[in-house]
Design a protein around this motif. Structure first.
Motif, PDB file in Angstrom:
ATOM      1  N   ILE A 133       7.344   6.255  -1.534  1.00 46.65           N
ATOM      2  CA  ILE A 133       6.348   5.130  -2.131  1.00 46.65           C
ATOM      3  C   ILE A 133       7.458   3.934  -1.988  1.00 46.65           C
ATOM      4  O   ILE A 133       8.685   4.222  -2.482  1.00 46.65           O
ATOM      5  CB  ILE A 133       5.681   5.369  -3.227  1.00 46.65           C
ATOM      6  CG1 ILE A 133       4.844   4.231  -3.770  1.00 46.65           C
ATOM      7  CG2 ILE A 133       6.899   5.686  -4.575  1.00 46.65           C
ATOM      8  CD1 ILE A 133       3.875   4.660  -4.881  1.00 46.65           C
TER       9      ILE A 133
ATOM     10  N   GLU B 159       5.943   0.534  -3.314  1.00 43.29           N
ATOM     11  CA  GLU B 159       5.651  -0.559  -4.084  1.00 43.29           C
ATOM     12  C   GLU B 159       4.812   0.072  -5.241  1.00 43.29           C
ATOM     13  O   GLU B 159       4.269   1.500  -5.124  1.00 43.29           O
ATOM     14  CB  GLU B 159       4.919  -1.683  -3.354  1.00 43.29           C
ATOM     15  CG  GLU B 159       5.621  -2.456  -2.356  1.00 43.29           C
ATOM     16  CD  GLU B 159       4.666  -3.389  -1.620  1.00 43.29           C
ATOM     17  OE1 GLU B 159       3.438  -3.322  -1.887  1.00 43.29           O
ATOM     18  OE2 GLU B 159       5.118  -4.010  -0.801  1.00 43.29           O
TER      19      GLU B 159
ATOM     20  N   VAL C  24       1.802   1.158  -7.809  1.00 42.44           N
ATOM     21  CA  VAL C  24       0.335   1.081  -7.482  1.00 42.44           C
ATOM     22  C   VAL C  24      -0.053   1.652  -8.948  1.00 42.44           C
ATOM     23  O   VAL C  24       0.619   2.634  -9.373  1.00 42.44           O
ATOM     24  CB  VAL C  24       0.025   2.043  -6.580  1.00 42.44           C
ATOM     25  CG1 VAL C  24      -1.597   2.247  -6.414  1.00 42.44           C
ATOM     26  CG2 VAL C  24       0.434   1.676  -5.065  1.00 42.44           C
TER      27      VAL C  24
ATOM     28  N   LYS D 235      -6.670   3.463 -10.649  1.00 43.36           N
ATOM     29  CA  LYS D 235      -7.310   3.496  -9.292  1.00 43.36           C
ATOM     30  C   LYS D 235      -7.932   4.924  -9.210  1.00 43.36           C
ATOM     31  O   LYS D 235      -7.237   5.903  -9.616  1.00 43.36           O
ATOM     32  CB  LYS D 235      -6.580   2.851  -8.115  1.00 43.36           C
ATOM     33  CG  LYS D 235      -6.023   1.591  -8.064  1.00 43.36           C
ATOM     34  CD  LYS D 235      -5.289   1.239  -6.732  1.00 43.36           C
ATOM     35  CE  LYS D 235      -4.851  -0.099  -6.696  1.00 43.36           C
ATOM     36  NZ  LYS D 235      -5.830  -1.031  -6.467  1.00 43.36           N
TER      37      LYS D 235
ATOM     38  N   GLU E 254      -8.844   5.428  -3.683  1.00 42.97           N
ATOM     39  CA  GLU E 254      -7.929   4.191  -3.728  1.00 42.97           C
ATOM     40  C   GLU E 254      -6.434   4.595  -3.557  1.00 42.97           C
ATOM     41  O   GLU E 254      -5.648   4.260  -2.960  1.00 42.97           O
ATOM     42  CB  GLU E 254      -8.464   3.349  -4.700  1.00 42.97           C
ATOM     43  CG  GLU E 254      -9.814   2.568  -4.743  1.00 42.97           C
ATOM     44  CD  GLU E 254     -10.165   1.922  -5.886  1.00 42.97           C
ATOM     45  OE1 GLU E 254     -10.898   0.907  -5.743  1.00 42.97           O
ATOM     46  OE2 GLU E 254      -9.774   2.370  -7.031  1.00 42.97           O
ATOM     47  N   LEU E 255      -6.246   5.541  -4.545  1.00 45.06           N
ATOM     48  CA  LEU E 255      -4.769   5.888  -4.446  1.00 45.06           C
ATOM     49  C   LEU E 255      -4.286   6.522  -3.201  1.00 45.06           C
ATOM     50  O   LEU E 255      -3.154   6.122  -2.699  1.00 45.06           O
ATOM     51  CB  LEU E 255      -4.397   7.052  -5.751  1.00 45.06           C
ATOM     52  CG  LEU E 255      -4.607   6.467  -7.101  1.00 45.06           C
ATOM     53  CD1 LEU E 255      -4.336   7.644  -7.891  1.00 45.06           C
ATOM     54  CD2 LEU E 255      -3.382   5.342  -7.303  1.00 45.06           C
TER      55      LEU E 255
ATOM     56  N   SER F 167      -5.432   6.159  -0.334  1.00 48.28           N
ATOM     57  CA  SER F 167      -5.483   4.908   0.683  1.00 48.28           C
ATOM     58  C   SER F 167      -4.235   4.061   0.524  1.00 48.28           C
ATOM     59  O   SER F 167      -3.516   3.846   1.563  1.00 48.28           O
ATOM     60  CB  SER F 167      -6.828   4.054   0.811  1.00 48.28           C
ATOM     61  OG  SER F 167      -6.732   2.831   1.269  1.00 48.28           O
ATOM     62  N   GLU F 168      -3.795   4.021  -0.610  1.00 48.06           N
ATOM     63  CA  GLU F 168      -2.551   3.031  -0.937  1.00 48.06           C
ATOM     64  C   GLU F 168      -1.207   3.942  -0.546  1.00 48.06           C
ATOM     65  O   GLU F 168      -0.239   3.308   0.071  1.00 48.06           O
ATOM     66  CB  GLU F 168      -2.296   2.784  -2.450  1.00 48.06           C
ATOM     67  CG  GLU F 168      -3.465   1.656  -2.962  1.00 48.06           C
ATOM     68  CD  GLU F 168      -3.278   0.403  -2.471  1.00 48.06           C
ATOM     69  OE1 GLU F 168      -1.976   0.127  -1.955  1.00 48.06           O
ATOM     70  OE2 GLU F 168      -3.943  -0.660  -2.546  1.00 48.06           O
TER      71      GLU F 168
ATOM     72  N   LYS G 104      -1.243   3.662   3.194  1.00 51.56           N
ATOM     73  CA  LYS G 104      -0.963   2.252   3.614  1.00 51.56           C
ATOM     74  C   LYS G 104       0.778   1.878   3.448  1.00 51.56           C
ATOM     75  O   LYS G 104       1.262   1.351   4.365  1.00 51.56           O
ATOM     76  CB  LYS G 104      -1.592   1.162   2.826  1.00 51.56           C
ATOM     77  CG  LYS G 104      -1.466  -0.050   3.154  1.00 51.56           C
ATOM     78  CD  LYS G 104      -2.340  -0.893   2.272  1.00 51.56           C
ATOM     79  CE  LYS G 104      -3.813  -0.766   2.102  1.00 51.56           C
ATOM     80  NZ  LYS G 104      -4.372  -1.772   0.990  1.00 51.56           N
ATOM     81  N   GLN G 105       1.291   2.894   2.697  1.00 52.08           N
ATOM     82  CA  GLN G 105       2.611   2.393   2.350  1.00 52.08           C
ATOM     83  C   GLN G 105       3.681   3.316   3.258  1.00 52.08           C
ATOM     84  O   GLN G 105       4.654   3.375   3.328  1.00 52.08           O
ATOM     85  CB  GLN G 105       2.927   2.687   0.943  1.00 52.08           C
ATOM     86  CG  GLN G 105       2.530   1.592   0.032  1.00 52.08           C
ATOM     87  CD  GLN G 105       3.239   1.671  -1.460  1.00 52.08           C
ATOM     88  OE1 GLN G 105       4.323   2.119  -1.501  1.00 52.08           O
ATOM     89  NE2 GLN G 105       2.743   1.243  -2.486  1.00 52.08           N
TER      90      GLN G 105
END
Length: 247
Positions: free
Chosen positions: A109, A111, A113, A117, A121-122, A124-125, A128-129
């Motif tokens: 990771i 950034e 988060v 969430k 959503e978690l 997905s984040e 995304k990272q």
């Protein structure tokens, strides 16, 4: 095959050792990949607020310092021990009801988060990272402690969203997870030095994050009953017997 432990807590949450102490502890034992995965708890729930009050969780304010320290110690770990140190967190969603509780490891990771969430959503984040997601101790840990069943109870809809599921946590092997057909990983959930004696994973990969992630997704792994005095490697096929899982 590289010896790993991808679920480790420091004094940034509820671990007993600092991050520099963890680097020396694992480096001297010839581990080649470790992940520091301190708790990042929800802020809006009663249990999350309690963890914050007791200073047992990462926060938005402490997170940048945490990443910077891991970055610094990762450079030292590679230079002194040839060991890769991966920054991570354990998104910690605790409820008074075990079936609503879920812990998700995010390895690599970059950034902050918020753990407030929802699960989708978690995940997905995390994706995304470019991080790796692991369902932490998704079934009973066989110990008297808070349990986290939400991910396991919803595994059919989460199968393609979670990269791997812990098939062992500490000294306990989860036969039901092994039989599930999901991608597997075994970690210690390390909080204090005695917990080094536990299930671990050897991974057939190069000494970099991308290679490790690929090997986990392709399940080029072996489980190991690690002890400071004796270690026994067990391949996936060796674990299957007529009676089920042998360990």
């Amino acid at each position: 095959m590289i010896l790993t432990d991808l679920h480790i807590h420091s004094t940034y949450s509820d671990g007993h050792l600092t991050i520099p102490e963890l680097v020396d502890f694992y480096g001297k034992k010839n581990f080649k990949i470790i992940a520091i995965t301190d708790h990042l708890c929800e802020e809006g729930t009663f249990l999350g607020k309690a963890s914050n009050f007791l200073e047992k969780t990462l926060t938005k304010d402490s997170f940048p310092f945490y990443l910077k320290l891991i970055e610094r110690e990762a450079a030292r770990a590679m230079e002194e021990y040839g060991m890769l140190v991966i920054p991570g967190v354990e998104f910690t969603k605790n409820s008074l009801y075990f079936k609503r509780s879920a812990h998700i490891l995010a390895l690599g990771i970059k950034e902050y988060v918020s753990a407030d969430k929802n699960i989708h959503e978690l995940l997905s984040e995390i994706k995304k990272q470019g991080a790796l997601s692991i369902a932490a101790h998704p079934v009973s840990t066989r110990m008297v402690e808070h349990q986290t069943y939400h991910l396991w109870d919803n595994r059919e809809e989460l199968t393609d969203k979670i990269d791997a599921w812990e098939v062992a946590s500490g000294p306990h092997f989860f036969e039901e997870v092994f039989d599930s057909g999901l991608r597997l990983i075994a970690n210690s959930d390390f909080h204090h030095p005695k917990q080094i004696n536990s299930w671990k994973t050897k991974i057939d990969c190069e000494l970099n994050f991308e290679s490790m992630c690929t090997a986990i997704k392709e399940q080029r792994i072996e489980f190991i009953q690690y002890s400071e005095f004796n270690s026994k490697s067990v391949g996936l096929q060796q674990l299957v017997t007529n009676e089920g899982v042998h360990y």
